[in-house]
Design a protein around this motif. Structure first.
Motif, PDB file in Angstrom:
ATOM      1  N   ASP A 121       0.832  -1.200   0.000  1.00 38.13           N
ATOM      2  CA  ASP A 121       0.000   0.000   0.000  1.00 38.13           C
ATOM      3  C   ASP A 121       0.870   1.255   0.000  1.00 38.13           C
ATOM      4  OD1 ASP A 121      -2.225  -1.500  -0.055  1.00 38.13           O
ATOM      5  OD2 ASP A 121      -2.624  -1.397   2.094  1.00 38.13           O
ATOM      6  N   TYR A 122       0.641   2.096  -0.979  1.00 38.40           N
ATOM      7  CA  TYR A 122       1.514   3.237  -1.220  1.00 38.40           C
ATOM      8  C   TYR A 122       1.047   4.442  -0.415  1.00 38.40           C
ATOM      9  CZ  TYR A 122       4.430   6.412  -4.012  1.00 38.40           C
ATOM     10  OH  TYR A 122       5.367   7.332  -4.427  1.00 38.40           O
ATOM     11  N   THR A 123       1.927   4.942   0.462  1.00 41.28           N
ATOM     12  CA  THR A 123       1.644   6.148   1.240  1.00 41.28           C
ATOM     13  C   THR A 123       2.819   7.106   1.083  1.00 41.28           C
ATOM     14  OG1 THR A 123       0.359   4.894   2.865  1.00 41.28           O
ATOM     15  CG2 THR A 123       1.128   7.071   3.519  1.00 41.28           C
ATOM     16  N   THR A 176       1.775   7.455  -7.925  1.00 40.70           N
ATOM     17  CA  THR A 176       0.866   6.844  -6.971  1.00 40.70           C
ATOM     18  C   THR A 176       1.082   5.339  -7.007  1.00 40.70           C
ATOM     19  OG1 THR A 176      -1.017   6.462  -8.465  1.00 40.70           O
ATOM     20  CG2 THR A 176      -0.790   8.670  -7.517  1.00 40.70           C
ATOM     21  N   GLN A 177       0.214   4.598  -6.369  1.00 36.71           N
ATOM     22  CA  GLN A 177       0.416   3.148  -6.279  1.00 36.71           C
ATOM     23  C   GLN A 177       0.399   2.476  -7.649  1.00 36.71           C
ATOM     24  OE1 GLN A 177      -1.037   1.079  -2.905  1.00 36.71           O
ATOM     25  NE2 GLN A 177      -1.935  -0.565  -4.127  1.00 36.71           N
ATOM     26  N   ASP A 178      -0.534   2.850  -8.513  1.00 32.61           N
ATOM     27  CA  ASP A 178      -0.686   2.168  -9.804  1.00 32.61           C
ATOM     28  C   ASP A 178      -0.413   3.049 -11.008  1.00 32.61           C
ATOM     29  OD1 ASP A 178      -1.619  -0.359  -8.696  1.00 32.61           O
ATOM     30  OD2 ASP A 178      -3.449   0.723  -8.169  1.00 32.61           O
ATOM     31  N   VAL A 206      -2.333   8.452  -0.909  1.00 33.84           N
ATOM     32  CA  VAL A 206      -2.655   7.187  -0.260  1.00 33.84           C
ATOM     33  C   VAL A 206      -3.270   6.289  -1.327  1.00 33.84           C
ATOM     34  CG1 VAL A 206      -3.954   6.003   1.535  1.00 33.84           C
ATOM     35  CG2 VAL A 206      -3.006   8.279   1.979  1.00 33.84           C
ATOM     36  N   GLY A 207      -2.564   5.221  -1.701  1.00 37.47           N
ATOM     37  CA  GLY A 207      -3.026   4.393  -2.805  1.00 37.47           C
ATOM     38  C   GLY A 207      -2.982   5.189  -4.092  1.00 37.47           C
ATOM     39  N   ASN A 208      -4.153   5.465  -4.686  1.00 38.19           N
ATOM     40  CA  ASN A 208      -4.247   6.277  -5.898  1.00 38.19           C
ATOM     41  C   ASN A 208      -5.038   7.565  -5.671  1.00 38.19           C
ATOM     42  OD1 ASN A 208      -2.850   4.420  -7.646  1.00 38.19           O
ATOM     43  ND2 ASN A 208      -4.675   3.131  -7.613  1.00 38.19           N
ATOM     44  N   ASP A 241      -9.287  11.177  -7.000  1.00 41.48           N
ATOM     45  CA  ASP A 241      -9.149   9.722  -7.087  1.00 41.48           C
ATOM     46  C   ASP A 241      -8.756   9.371  -8.521  1.00 41.48           C
ATOM     47  OD1 ASP A 241      -9.409   6.970  -7.196  1.00 41.48           O
ATOM     48  OD2 ASP A 241     -11.179   6.912  -5.923  1.00 41.48           O
ATOM     49  N   ASP A 266      -8.204   6.489  -9.836  1.00 38.94           N
ATOM     50  CA  ASP A 266      -8.948   5.352 -10.382  1.00 38.94           C
ATOM     51  C   ASP A 266     -10.193   5.835 -11.122  1.00 38.94           C
ATOM     52  OD1 ASP A 266      -7.299   3.232  -9.588  1.00 38.94           O
ATOM     53  OD2 ASP A 266      -8.136   3.238  -7.571  1.00 38.94           O
TER      54      ASP A 266
END
Length: 426
Positions: free
Chosen positions: A23-25, A223-225, A269-271, A286, A288
């Motif tokens: 989990d990306y922070t 970000t995470q993705d 945080v995440g995406n 967001d 996503d």
């Protein structure tokens, strides 16, 4: 029993292979600028304000950017343009770096992989580099990681990683000692398994990448993705762009807002991005959801080193020989006016005046203005302040001559008169 054993091994392999992408922070701010937000907590209360206060006391005379991220169950702060790496221990910070080197890492990229802290690239005095450094926790030092085929004098701030390696997009080759200053239209990929650098090929529909490099103005966030950038340069298929880190597909969402790139702080945080608008309003984005509404416009791929058994060195030599021969023939046949047109200077970067006009009526913090003026990467606070003052005077004189009024006006806000804001009155 054997089936259970095989299943357990598969689970272990899956967990190990995906450990790079926990989990990306991520959190970023600059010395004292976070105080302008008046927020009582960051990262959902997991980043105590006392930590930022402690950092401000250390760097108040020479402001720096703080990058907060996680490694395992712990949080760390990497201070840009230094080697300092702090571990957050409750309400305290402990510097894990035990030496006294300075410079060399300005603009560098911090990331975590294989349960290790890394820094990639930077610029020091009169040169750029893309060196990979790993942190040795036992000795409290940063150590050079040897890579194959490393680009020389190259640096990029558009860096992201996926499960296979690390990407460095566009960037430039710069070395004042050699008289070298070349923009890179593509980029490089570091294969993590082999530690070998390879060239990238970037394609975006309807866009000449040289136009993108010359105009610049990309505010980049990982970000995470996704690798995400925002821009107002007005080029086709450039605005909010997302790169799917695993597939290399590039998507376009038609928006010109760059608040996330110039805010006093940024949480990831995440995406999901959280940041303040110049007005002070808290915004959440967001990626996503943005991805679902975006259009695919391009891709990034790693170039192959050879094709059909032909050595690329000879292929390049033959290609450039033919191009040179063809150019001599064409040049002789071109009318004089055509040749003169071809020798016309290339278009310059977008002027600061054009970048500021969309913010008419808004109050910008010092950090936001510095980013728009393109001086935020300068580490020396006094030099940045002097250059900011000179640019403001030049822009105001120019706008006064055109419109009969100044473009940028300094204002104090609230009871705390230490903080200066800049009102854009186009």
């Amino acid at each position: 029993m054997k089936i259970r054993l095989v299943f357990s091994i598969l689970i272990l392999l899956l967990v190990t292979s995906s450990s790079w992408a926990a989990d990306y922070t991520w959190f970023s701010t600059v010395t004292t600028s976070w105080k302008n937000s008046r927020r009582s907590e960051f990262l959902g209360g997991q980043l105590p304000l006392s930590i930022l206060d402690s950092l401000d006391k250390i760097y108040e005379k020479s402001p720096h950017q703080y990058i907060v991220y996680e490694l395992g169950e712990k949080r760390y702060v990497q201070v840009r343009c230094t080697f300092d790496l702090y571990e957050i221990q409750g309400e305290q910070i402990v510097n894990k770096y035990l030496y006294f080197n300075r410079g060399y890492t300005c603009g560098g990229n911090s990331f975590v992989r294989d349960s290790t802290h890394y820094m990639l690239g930077g610029h020091g005095f009169w040169t750029h580099h893309i060196d990979l450094l790993a942190f040795d926790e036992l000795h409290g030092s940063w150590e050079l990681v040897t890579t194959k085929g490393q680009p020389t004098d190259y640096f990029s701030s558009l860096v992201f990683q996926n499960s296979k390696g690390v990407f460095a997009l566009f960037g430039e080759e710069f070395n004042q000692r050699k008289g070298l200053d070349v923009k890179n239209q593509q980029g490089y990929f570091l294969d993590w398994k082999t530690k070998e650098w390879k060239e990238l090929e970037v394609q975006i529909e309807g866009l000449d990448l040289m136009d993108l490099i010359q105009k610049g103005g990309l505010y980049f966030i990982q970000t995470q993705d996704y690798a995400f950038w925002a821009s107002t340069n007005g080029l086709r298929n450039i605005g909010w762009n997302l790169i799917e880190k695993e597939t290399g597909k590039i998507f376009f969402f038609d928006a010109k807002n760059i608040d996330m790139g110039i805010g006093a702080y940024l949480e990831v945080v995440g995406n999901v991005l959280t940041y303040p608008a110049p007005s002070g309003q808290l915004k959440t984005l967001d990626l996503d959801e943005i991805r679902k509404k975006s259009t695919e416009v391009g891709s990034i791929r790693v170039k192959e080193t050879a094709s059909f058994g032909v050595n690329y060195t000879w292929g390049y030599l033959l290609f450039f020989t033919l191009v040179a021969f063809g150019w001599v023939i064409v040049k002789k046949g071109l009318p004089k006016k055509k040749i003169e047109a071809d020798q016309a200077p290339l278009p310059t970067k977008r002027r600061p005046l054009e970048l500021l006009l969309p913010y008419s009526g808004q109050l910008l913090s010092t950090e936001a203005l510095d980013k728009l003026l393109g001086i935020d990467s300068q580490a020396n606070f006094d030099s940045r302040r002097m250059k900011r003052a000179r640019l403001i005077n030049d822009l105001n004189e120019q706008y006064l001559a055109q419109e009969g009024k100044e473009l940028i006006v300094r204002e104090k806000k609230g009871e705390d008169k230490r903080y200066v804001y800049y009102k854009i009155q186009a």
